[in-house]
Write a protein that holds these residues in place. Structure first.
Motif, short mmCIF file in Angstrom:
data_model
loop_
_atom_site.label_atom_id
_atom_site.label_comp_id
_atom_site.label_asym_id
_atom_site.label_seq_id
_atom_site.Cartn_x
_atom_site.Cartn_y
_atom_site.Cartn_z
N LEU A 22 -5.80 48.80 11.32
CA LEU A 22 -5.00 50.08 11.25
C LEU A 22 -4.84 50.57 9.99
N GLY A 23 -5.52 49.81 8.82
CA GLY A 23 -5.04 50.41 7.49
C GLY A 23 -3.89 49.75 6.74
N LEU A 24 -3.41 48.84 7.34
CA LEU A 24 -2.08 48.38 6.80
C LEU A 24 -2.42 47.41 5.86
N GLY A 25 -3.48 46.83 5.61
CA GLY A 25 -4.03 45.88 4.66
C GLY A 25 -3.22 45.92 3.47
N GLU A 26 -3.30 47.17 2.38
CA GLU A 26 -2.84 47.40 1.34
C GLU A 26 -1.31 47.51 1.27
N VAL A 27 -0.62 47.72 2.51
CA VAL A 27 0.74 47.93 2.57
C VAL A 27 1.22 46.46 2.65
N LEU A 28 0.47 45.27 3.30
CA LEU A 28 0.86 44.23 3.35
C LEU A 28 0.86 43.23 2.10
N LYS A 29 -0.20 43.84 1.19
CA LYS A 29 -0.40 43.14 -0.24
C LYS A 29 0.63 43.47 -1.15
N ARG A 30 1.03 44.77 -1.32
CA ARG A 30 1.90 45.19 -2.16
C ARG A 30 3.14 44.57 -2.06
N ARG A 31 3.91 44.29 -3.25
CA ARG A 31 5.10 43.68 -3.41
C ARG A 31 6.18 44.78 -3.53
N THR A 32 7.28 44.40 -2.85
CA THR A 32 8.35 45.46 -2.78
C THR A 32 9.16 45.07 -3.86
N VAL A 33 10.22 46.00 -4.18
CA VAL A 33 11.20 45.88 -5.15
C VAL A 33 11.86 44.63 -4.82
N PHE A 34 12.27 44.32 -3.65
CA PHE A 34 12.93 43.24 -3.11
C PHE A 34 12.52 42.16 -3.52
N GLU A 35 11.22 42.09 -3.09
CA GLU A 35 10.21 40.88 -3.56
C GLU A 35 10.10 40.39 -5.01
N ARG A 36 10.00 41.64 -5.72
CA ARG A 36 9.94 41.41 -7.45
C ARG A 36 11.47 40.93 -7.72
N LEU A 37 12.43 41.56 -7.35
CA LEU A 37 13.77 41.09 -7.76
C LEU A 37 13.85 39.56 -7.28
N TYR A 38 13.58 39.25 -6.14
CA TYR A 38 13.83 37.78 -5.59
C TYR A 38 12.87 37.06 -6.53
N LYS A 39 11.75 37.31 -6.93
CA LYS A 39 11.08 36.48 -7.78
C LYS A 39 11.60 36.08 -9.21
N ASP A 40 12.15 37.38 -9.68
CA ASP A 40 12.80 37.42 -10.91
C ASP A 40 13.93 36.62 -10.79
N ALA A 41 14.59 36.68 -9.83
CA ALA A 41 15.84 35.55 -9.77
C ALA A 41 15.46 34.37 -9.93
N MET A 42 14.49 33.95 -8.93
CA MET A 42 14.09 32.41 -8.65
C MET A 42 13.58 31.95 -10.26
N ASP A 43 12.82 32.89 -10.99
CA ASP A 43 12.36 32.49 -12.25
C ASP A 43 13.47 32.21 -13.22
N ARG A 44 14.46 33.05 -13.06
CA ARG A 44 15.50 32.63 -14.15
C ARG A 44 16.43 31.56 -13.68
N ILE A 45 16.51 31.09 -12.40
CA ILE A 45 16.88 30.03 -12.11
C ILE A 45 16.26 28.93 -12.58
N VAL A 46 15.05 28.83 -12.41
CA VAL A 46 14.10 27.85 -12.99
C VAL A 46 14.33 27.67 -14.42
N ARG A 47 14.28 28.69 -14.88
CA ARG A 47 14.54 28.79 -16.56
C ARG A 47 15.83 28.19 -16.97
N LEU A 48 16.79 28.57 -16.23
CA LEU A 48 18.33 28.06 -16.47
C LEU A 48 18.16 26.59 -16.21
N GLU A 49 17.67 26.13 -15.19
CA GLU A 49 17.54 24.51 -14.97
C GLU A 49 17.01 23.86 -15.85
N GLU A 50 15.71 24.32 -16.56
CA GLU A 50 14.96 23.90 -17.42
C GLU A 50 15.97 23.72 -18.94
N LEU A 51 16.60 24.78 -19.15
CA LEU A 51 17.50 24.55 -20.04
C LEU A 51 18.68 23.69 -20.16
#
Length: 122
Positions: free
Chosen positions: A46-75
């Motif tokens: 149906l041509g939705l392959g590209e839509v499924l590959k693209r990361r949303t703002v919510f996903e980017r924010l979630y990943k950023d938050a998780m990365d920050r949590i990992v860095r905080l734990e390392e600190l």
């Protein structure tokens, strides 16, 4: 009128990203039920392959938050290691600052709190 168009555009963008997240969730649930591969093929046809590959703002924010949590734990681990080393290798220096250093962390681990949260991640 330009402000109205901008607000409408922003609203539509949010709706599109929500739809994108829901579509990804649908495919994830289809995989859980054993029909994910078929649904992915249909979505791609149906041509939705590209839509499924693209990361949303919510996903980017979630990943950023998780990365920050990992860095905080390392600190936190590094601070704990350095505190232990100070206690072992420089007891007189540790004694001088002991009143200012709490024995245990004042707050629980952020990662532990996130893992115990009833909220689901992306």
């Amino acid at each position: 009128q330009l402000d109205e168009k901008g607000a409408e555009n922003k609203k539509l963008r949010v709706m599109l990203e929500e739809l994108q997240l829901k579509l990804k969730e649908l495919i994830t649930r289809c995989h859980t039920n054993g029909v994910g591969a078929v649904v992915e093929v249909i979505a791609a046809n149906l041509g939705l392959g590209e839509v499924l590959k693209r990361r949303t703002v919510f996903e980017r924010l979630y990943k950023d938050a998780m990365d920050r949590i990992v860095r905080l734990e390392e600190l936190r681990e590094r601070v704990d290691r350095e505190r232990t080393e100070l206690k072992v290798y420089a007891p007189e220096a540790f004694a001088a600052v002991q009143d200012f250093i709490p024995e245990t962390p004042l707050e629980p681990s952020v990662l532990d709190m996130v893992e115990q949260s009833p909220l689901r991640g992306l």
